[in-house]
Scaffold this motif. Structure first.
Motif, PDB file in Angstrom:
ATOM      1  N   LYS A 125      -5.769  -0.842 -28.509  1.00 36.42           N
ATOM      2  CA  LYS A 125      -6.831  -1.362 -29.382  1.00 36.42           C
ATOM      3  C   LYS A 125      -8.029  -0.435 -29.297  1.00 36.42           C
ATOM      4  CE  LYS A 125      -9.871  -3.294 -31.695  1.00 36.42           C
ATOM      5  NZ  LYS A 125     -10.986  -4.099 -31.297  1.00 36.42           N
ATOM      6  N   GLU A 178     -16.276   1.274 -32.854  1.00 40.03           N
ATOM      7  CA  GLU A 178     -17.324   1.939 -32.058  1.00 40.03           C
ATOM      8  C   GLU A 178     -16.846   3.226 -31.413  1.00 40.03           C
ATOM      9  OE1 GLU A 178     -18.742  -0.678 -29.074  1.00 40.03           O
ATOM     10  OE2 GLU A 178     -20.404  -1.394 -30.308  1.00 40.03           O
ATOM     11  N   GLY A 222     -10.338  -1.039 -35.107  1.00 42.55           N
ATOM     12  CA  GLY A 222     -11.409  -1.919 -35.578  1.00 42.55           C
ATOM     13  C   GLY A 222     -12.173  -1.301 -36.731  1.00 42.55           C
ATOM     14  N   GLY A 223     -13.260  -1.958 -37.099  1.00 43.23           N
ATOM     15  CA  GLY A 223     -14.034  -1.460 -38.236  1.00 43.23           C
ATOM     16  C   GLY A 223     -15.532  -1.591 -38.034  1.00 43.23           C
ATOM     17  N   ARG A 256     -19.275  -5.083 -40.184  1.00 43.00           N
ATOM     18  CA  ARG A 256     -18.935  -6.253 -39.383  1.00 43.00           C
ATOM     19  C   ARG A 256     -19.230  -7.512 -40.180  1.00 43.00           C
ATOM     20  NH1 ARG A 256     -17.715  -5.503 -34.078  1.00 43.00           N
ATOM     21  NH2 ARG A 256     -18.684  -3.577 -33.407  1.00 43.00           N
ATOM     22  N   ALA A 269     -17.425 -11.116 -46.559  1.00 37.29           N
ATOM     23  CA  ALA A 269     -17.881 -10.112 -45.595  1.00 37.29           C
ATOM     24  C   ALA A 269     -16.721  -9.701 -44.686  1.00 37.29           C
ATOM     25  CB  ALA A 269     -19.034 -10.677 -44.783  1.00 37.29           C
ATOM     26  N   ASP A 270     -15.915 -10.662 -44.300  1.00 42.68           N
ATOM     27  CA  ASP A 270     -14.780 -10.339 -43.430  1.00 42.68           C
ATOM     28  C   ASP A 270     -13.750  -9.462 -44.151  1.00 42.68           C
ATOM     29  OD1 ASP A 270     -15.678 -11.480 -41.112  1.00 42.68           O
ATOM     30  OD2 ASP A 270     -14.670 -13.395 -41.419  1.00 42.68           O
ATOM     31  N   MET A 275     -12.419  -5.861 -43.040  1.00 41.93           N
ATOM     32  CA  MET A 275     -11.000  -5.448 -42.951  1.00 41.93           C
ATOM     33  C   MET A 275     -10.778  -4.135 -43.703  1.00 41.93           C
ATOM     34  SD  MET A 275      -8.860  -8.980 -43.069  1.00 41.93           S
ATOM     35  CE  MET A 275      -9.967 -10.184 -43.761  1.00 41.93           C
ATOM     36  N   THR A 293     -11.606  -1.214 -41.612  1.00 40.87           N
ATOM     37  CA  THR A 293     -10.576  -0.794 -40.640  1.00 40.87           C
ATOM     38  C   THR A 293      -9.549   0.135 -41.297  1.00 40.87           C
ATOM     39  OG1 THR A 293      -8.965  -2.577 -40.974  1.00 40.87           O
ATOM     40  CG2 THR A 293     -10.761  -3.045 -39.464  1.00 40.87           C
ATOM     41  N   GLY A 344      -6.696  -5.546 -39.850  1.00 40.37           N
ATOM     42  CA  GLY A 344      -6.695  -6.659 -38.895  1.00 40.37           C
ATOM     43  C   GLY A 344      -5.501  -7.567 -39.076  1.00 40.37           C
ATOM     44  N   THR A 345      -5.779  -8.868 -39.085  1.00 41.53           N
ATOM     45  CA  THR A 345      -4.697  -9.839 -39.289  1.00 41.53           C
ATOM     46  C   THR A 345      -4.491 -10.092 -40.785  1.00 41.53           C
ATOM     47  OG1 THR A 345      -6.236 -11.700 -39.320  1.00 41.53           O
ATOM     48  CG2 THR A 345      -5.335 -11.086 -37.166  1.00 41.53           C
ATOM     49  N   ASN A 392      -6.664 -11.820 -42.367  1.00 34.05           N
ATOM     50  CA  ASN A 392      -7.353 -13.095 -42.593  1.00 34.05           C
ATOM     51  C   ASN A 392      -8.797 -13.030 -42.130  1.00 34.05           C
ATOM     52  OD1 ASN A 392      -4.924 -14.816 -43.259  1.00 34.05           O
ATOM     53  ND2 ASN A 392      -4.361 -13.986 -41.267  1.00 34.05           N
ATOM     54  N   PRO A 393      -9.710 -13.622 -42.944  1.00 36.11           N
ATOM     55  CA  PRO A 393     -11.094 -13.689 -42.483  1.00 36.11           C
ATOM     56  C   PRO A 393     -11.211 -14.615 -41.272  1.00 36.11           C
ATOM     57  CG  PRO A 393     -10.821 -14.870 -44.570  1.00 36.11           C
ATOM     58  CD  PRO A 393      -9.521 -14.182 -44.291  1.00 36.11           C
ATOM     59  N   TYR A 394     -12.321 -14.553 -40.613  1.00 29.53           N
ATOM     60  CA  TYR A 394     -12.624 -15.356 -39.417  1.00 29.53           C
ATOM     61  C   TYR A 394     -11.840 -14.908 -38.189  1.00 29.53           C
ATOM     62  CZ  TYR A 394     -15.073 -18.301 -42.690  1.00 29.53           C
ATOM     63  OH  TYR A 394     -15.936 -18.741 -43.660  1.00 29.53           O
ATOM     64  N   ASP A 454      -9.476  -7.646 -32.350  1.00 28.14           N
ATOM     65  CA  ASP A 454      -8.926  -7.950 -31.016  1.00 28.14           C
ATOM     66  C   ASP A 454      -7.785  -8.962 -31.162  1.00 28.14           C
ATOM     67  OD1 ASP A 454     -10.571  -6.256 -29.673  1.00 28.14           O
ATOM     68  OD2 ASP A 454     -11.877  -7.795 -28.825  1.00 28.14           O
TER      69      ASP A 454
HETATM   70  N1  UDP Z   1     -11.853  -8.773 -39.686  1.00 26.07           N
HETATM   71  C1  UDP Z   1     -11.339  -9.943 -40.199  1.00 26.07           C
HETATM   72  N2  UDP Z   1     -10.077 -10.339 -39.839  1.00 26.07           N
HETATM   73  C2  UDP Z   1      -9.314  -9.640 -38.956  1.00 26.07           C
HETATM   74  C3  UDP Z   1      -9.851  -8.462 -38.398  1.00 26.07           C
HETATM   75  C4  UDP Z   1     -11.116  -8.047 -38.779  1.00 26.07           C
HETATM   76  O1  UDP Z   1     -11.988 -10.608 -40.983  1.00 26.07           O
HETATM   77  O2  UDP Z   1      -8.169 -10.047 -38.676  1.00 26.07           O
HETATM   78  C5  UDP Z   1     -13.177  -8.281 -40.146  1.00 26.07           C
HETATM   79  C6  UDP Z   1     -14.365  -8.927 -39.450  1.00 26.07           C
HETATM   80  O3  UDP Z   1     -15.370  -9.081 -40.412  1.00 26.07           O
HETATM   81  C7  UDP Z   1     -14.788  -7.876 -38.442  1.00 26.07           C
HETATM   82  C8  UDP Z   1     -14.476  -6.583 -39.162  1.00 26.07           C
HETATM   83  O4  UDP Z   1     -13.280  -6.880 -39.897  1.00 26.07           O
HETATM   84  O5  UDP Z   1     -16.148  -7.989 -38.143  1.00 26.07           O
HETATM   85  C9  UDP Z   1     -14.250  -5.388 -38.280  1.00 26.07           C
HETATM   86  O6  UDP Z   1     -13.382  -5.710 -37.210  1.00 26.07           O
HETATM   87  P1  UDP Z   1     -13.888  -5.830 -35.679  1.00 26.07           P
HETATM   88  O7  UDP Z   1     -15.286  -6.353 -35.644  1.00 26.07           O
HETATM   89  O8  UDP Z   1     -12.856  -6.572 -34.920  1.00 26.07           O
HETATM   90  O9  UDP Z   1     -13.885  -4.302 -35.274  1.00 26.07           O
HETATM   91  P2  UDP Z   1     -14.288  -3.600 -33.893  1.00 26.07           P
HETATM   92  O10 UDP Z   1     -15.317  -4.466 -33.215  1.00 26.07           O
HETATM   93  O11 UDP Z   1     -13.057  -3.499 -33.077  1.00 26.07           O
HETATM   94  O12 UDP Z   1     -14.782  -2.275 -34.306  1.00 26.07           O
END
Ligand code: UDP
Length: 238
Positions: A12, A16, A53-54, A59, A73-74, A78, A81, A134-135, A137-139, A143
């Protein structure tokens, strides 16, 4: 080929990890560094999947505070990412590693859709699979996507790359008296409210006995060394 402790790994990488010295966006230097670290690990003969991640671009939670609907926003998060996944794929392929990006949100022109059995097949053929969106799905967070995909592909362990050396009693960036914890169970992470991954991700790992190694991405060769069984960072598991 070396003797590896974990045959199939899910890495993972947070957004960042790609920022570098700035506070936002993608540093090509960091992407190349991540690709080199993955290459070292790949050369051990282990099978590698990556969830990226993204947060370096977008975020969801932060944007929703500023007035964008949380779900929208979610989805934007995604998409971020996916941008990171393409950047990492590009650098990995330049180092000669075959890769596939699979996206949880269909974008056929850019990436394969996520198909579990296909992902497994790629891993068996020693292709690095990068899971984007990601998955789907929002919310949720990436991780949680990492925990979910790790289970689906039957990974032996999750390696979570961070900016610090492992799991700490408190945030080590803000607290000089924070102590590093070498080994802790998932249940204690939840009970003590220790920040490793969000609680959904930790619960998923706990319920399915999936260990996690938390390590510093800046620690050169860490992924490879941990794969070979050397003690690196903190271990979360029984
Ligand atoms: N996100 C989401 N569903 C997921 C994975 C990510 O909605 O299954 C969105 C969420 O808004 C998140 C953003 O994608 O804030 C970026 O992912 P994340 O914050 O997990 O990234 P990282 O902190 O690892 O950089």
């Amino acid at each position: 080929m070396d003797t590896i402790k974990y045959k199939r790994l899910l890495l993972k990488l947070s957004g960042e990890a790609l920022i570098g010295d700035g506070s936002y966006g993608i540093s090509q230097e960091m992407v190349v560094y991540a690709a080199q670290e993955i290459k070292l690990a790949y050369e051990t003969g282990a099978q590698l999947a990556v969830v990226i991640g993204g947060g370096n671009i977008f975020r969801g939670v932060e944007a929703s505070v500023k007035g964008i609907d949380r779900a929208t926003a979610d989805y934007m998060g995604m998409l971020a990412t996916v941008i990171n996944a393409l950047a990492l794929q590009n650098s990995l392929e330049k180092t000669g590693i075959p890769t596939r990006v699979q996206s949880a949100i269909e974008m056929r022109e850019l990436a394969e859709p996520y198909i579990r059995r296909k992902a497994m097949r790629h891993l068996e053929k020693n292709r690095v699979v990068i899971f984007a969106a990601g998955t789907g799905n929002p919310y949720f967070t990436t991780d949680t996507a990492a925990a979910l995909r790790a289970m689906e592909i039957d990974a032996d362990i999750i390696f979570k790359a961070t900016k610090v050396d492992g799991v700490y009693t408190k945030d080590p960036v803000k607290n000089s008296d924070a102590e590093m914890i070498e080994k802790i169970t998932h249940a204690d992470v939840l009970k003590q409210g220790i920040s490793v991954m969000d609680s959904t991700a930790i619960t998923l790992c706990m319920d399915n006995n999936l260990p996690i190694i938390v390590f510093n991405m800046k620690n050169k060769g860490a992924i490879k060394r941990a794969l070979l069984g050397e003690k690196v960072g903190s271990f979360v598991g029984g």
